[in-house]
Write a protein that holds these residues in place. Structure first.
Motif, mmCIF file in Angstrom:
data_model
loop_
_atom_site.group_PDB
_atom_site.id
_atom_site.type_symbol
_atom_site.label_atom_id
_atom_site.label_comp_id
_atom_site.label_asym_id
_atom_site.label_seq_id
_atom_site.Cartn_x
_atom_site.Cartn_y
_atom_site.Cartn_z
ATOM 1 N N LEU A 3 0.822 -1.230 -0.410
ATOM 2 C CA LEU A 3 0.641 -0.192 0.095
ATOM 3 C C LEU A 3 1.140 1.255 -0.082
ATOM 4 O O LEU A 3 0.690 1.644 -0.687
ATOM 5 C CB LEU A 3 -0.724 -0.131 1.511
ATOM 6 N N VAL A 4 1.418 1.163 0.526
ATOM 7 C CA VAL A 4 2.605 2.715 0.606
ATOM 8 C C VAL A 4 3.498 2.592 -0.970
ATOM 9 O O VAL A 4 3.456 3.752 -1.354
ATOM 10 C CB VAL A 4 3.799 2.612 2.243
ATOM 11 N N GLY A 5 3.711 1.073 -1.358
ATOM 12 C CA GLY A 5 4.622 1.484 -2.341
ATOM 13 C C GLY A 5 3.269 1.786 -3.555
ATOM 14 O O GLY A 5 3.982 2.917 -4.643
ATOM 15 N N LEU A 6 2.325 1.589 -3.706
ATOM 16 C CA LEU A 6 0.960 2.261 -4.528
ATOM 17 C C LEU A 6 0.888 3.882 -4.100
ATOM 18 O O LEU A 6 0.952 4.869 -5.298
ATOM 19 C CB LEU A 6 0.062 1.269 -4.249
ATOM 20 N N LEU A 7 0.399 3.965 -3.084
ATOM 21 C CA LEU A 7 0.774 5.343 -2.781
ATOM 22 C C LEU A 7 1.697 5.985 -2.981
ATOM 23 O O LEU A 7 1.667 7.403 -4.078
ATOM 24 C CB LEU A 7 0.284 5.822 -1.226
ATOM 25 N N VAL A 8 2.826 5.559 -3.135
ATOM 26 C CA VAL A 8 4.311 6.466 -3.907
ATOM 27 C C VAL A 8 4.543 6.617 -4.805
ATOM 28 O O VAL A 8 4.654 7.408 -5.875
ATOM 29 C CB VAL A 8 5.762 5.610 -3.419
ATOM 30 N N ILE A 9 3.958 5.553 -5.864
ATOM 31 C CA ILE A 9 3.611 5.703 -7.444
ATOM 32 C C ILE A 9 2.906 6.148 -7.198
ATOM 33 O O ILE A 9 2.660 7.119 -8.415
ATOM 34 C CB ILE A 9 3.667 3.863 -8.085
ATOM 35 N N LEU A 10 1.344 6.496 -6.888
ATOM 36 C CA LEU A 10 0.827 7.126 -7.519
ATOM 37 C C LEU A 10 0.755 9.250 -6.896
ATOM 38 O O LEU A 10 -0.175 10.104 -7.705
ATOM 39 C CB LEU A 10 -0.624 7.101 -6.657
ATOM 40 N N SER A 11 1.380 9.492 -6.078
ATOM 41 C CA SER A 11 1.917 10.215 -6.028
ATOM 42 C C SER A 11 2.163 11.807 -6.775
ATOM 43 O O SER A 11 2.547 12.648 -7.117
ATOM 44 C CB SER A 11 2.323 10.659 -4.439
ATOM 45 N N ALA A 12 2.622 10.336 -7.589
ATOM 46 C CA ALA A 12 3.421 11.247 -8.972
ATOM 47 C C ALA A 12 2.874 10.527 -10.226
ATOM 48 O O ALA A 12 3.467 11.109 -11.250
ATOM 49 C CB ALA A 12 5.168 10.696 -9.225
ATOM 50 N N SER A 13 1.337 11.087 -10.148
ATOM 51 C CA SER A 13 0.454 10.355 -11.287
ATOM 52 C C SER A 13 0.233 11.765 -11.289
ATOM 53 O O SER A 13 -0.669 11.556 -10.479
ATOM 54 C CB SER A 13 -0.279 9.453 -11.169
ATOM 55 N N PRO A 14 -1.405 11.929 -11.685
ATOM 56 C CA PRO A 14 -1.915 13.145 -12.565
ATOM 57 C C PRO A 14 -2.566 12.192 -11.440
ATOM 58 O O PRO A 14 -3.649 13.761 -10.973
ATOM 59 C CB PRO A 14 -2.973 13.330 -13.521
ATOM 60 N N LEU A 15 -3.660 12.252 -10.557
ATOM 61 C CA LEU A 15 -4.399 11.456 -9.830
ATOM 62 C C LEU A 15 -3.905 12.308 -8.133
ATOM 63 O O LEU A 15 -5.390 11.899 -7.309
ATOM 64 C CB LEU A 15 -4.528 9.641 -9.303
ATOM 65 N N ALA A 16 -2.315 12.932 -8.028
ATOM 66 C CA ALA A 16 -2.087 13.022 -6.243
ATOM 67 C C ALA A 16 -3.201 14.052 -6.096
ATOM 68 O O ALA A 16 -3.010 13.296 -4.842
ATOM 69 C CB ALA A 16 -0.987 13.074 -6.910
ATOM 70 N N PRO A 17 -3.742 14.872 -6.867
ATOM 71 C CA PRO A 17 -4.439 15.591 -6.083
ATOM 72 C C PRO A 17 -5.566 14.913 -5.645
ATOM 73 O O PRO A 17 -6.262 15.479 -4.377
ATOM 74 C CB PRO A 17 -4.599 17.128 -7.175
ATOM 75 N N PHE A 18 -6.537 14.167 -5.916
ATOM 76 C CA PHE A 18 -7.110 13.517 -5.282
ATOM 77 C C PHE A 18 -7.602 12.425 -4.228
ATOM 78 O O PHE A 18 -7.433 11.959 -3.643
ATOM 79 C CB PHE A 18 -8.582 12.546 -6.339
ATOM 80 N N ILE A 19 -5.498 12.026 -4.300
ATOM 81 C CA ILE A 19 -5.821 11.777 -2.598
ATOM 82 C C ILE A 19 -4.936 11.831 -1.663
ATOM 83 O O ILE A 19 -4.985 11.438 -0.761
ATOM 84 C CB ILE A 19 -4.035 10.096 -3.768
#
Length: 71
Positions: free
Chosen positions: A51-67
């Motif tokens: 889960l932490v790895g998934l959050l790190v990966i998604l934090s660099a994507s365009p989905l970051a403002p929604f996470i």
């Protein structure tokens, strides 16, 4: 050390059979390891790391403002 010529044919056949089988996924190998070695207490640790790895990966994507508002 033993030379390759001294390997019994049965072991070579077994190795060849295993090499021709399709490889398993990382998740399947992890579950197989946990079940065979009775180390189910490691499952929550691996899940948290995933889960932490998934959050790190998604934090660099365009989905970051929604996470970020979720936390």
């Amino acid at each position: 050390m033993t030379s390759p010529e001294s390997t019994p044919p049965a072991e070579e056949k077994s190795f060849a059979e295993q090499a021709s089988q399709p490889s398993t996924s990382l998740a399947r190998e992890l579950v197989q390891f946990l079940s065979e070695n009775k180390k189910w207490w490691l499952a929550p640790i691996f899940l948290a790391l995933a889960l932490v790895g998934l959050l790190v990966i998604l934090s660099a994507s365009p989905l970051a403002p929604f996470i970020y508002p979720l936390f």
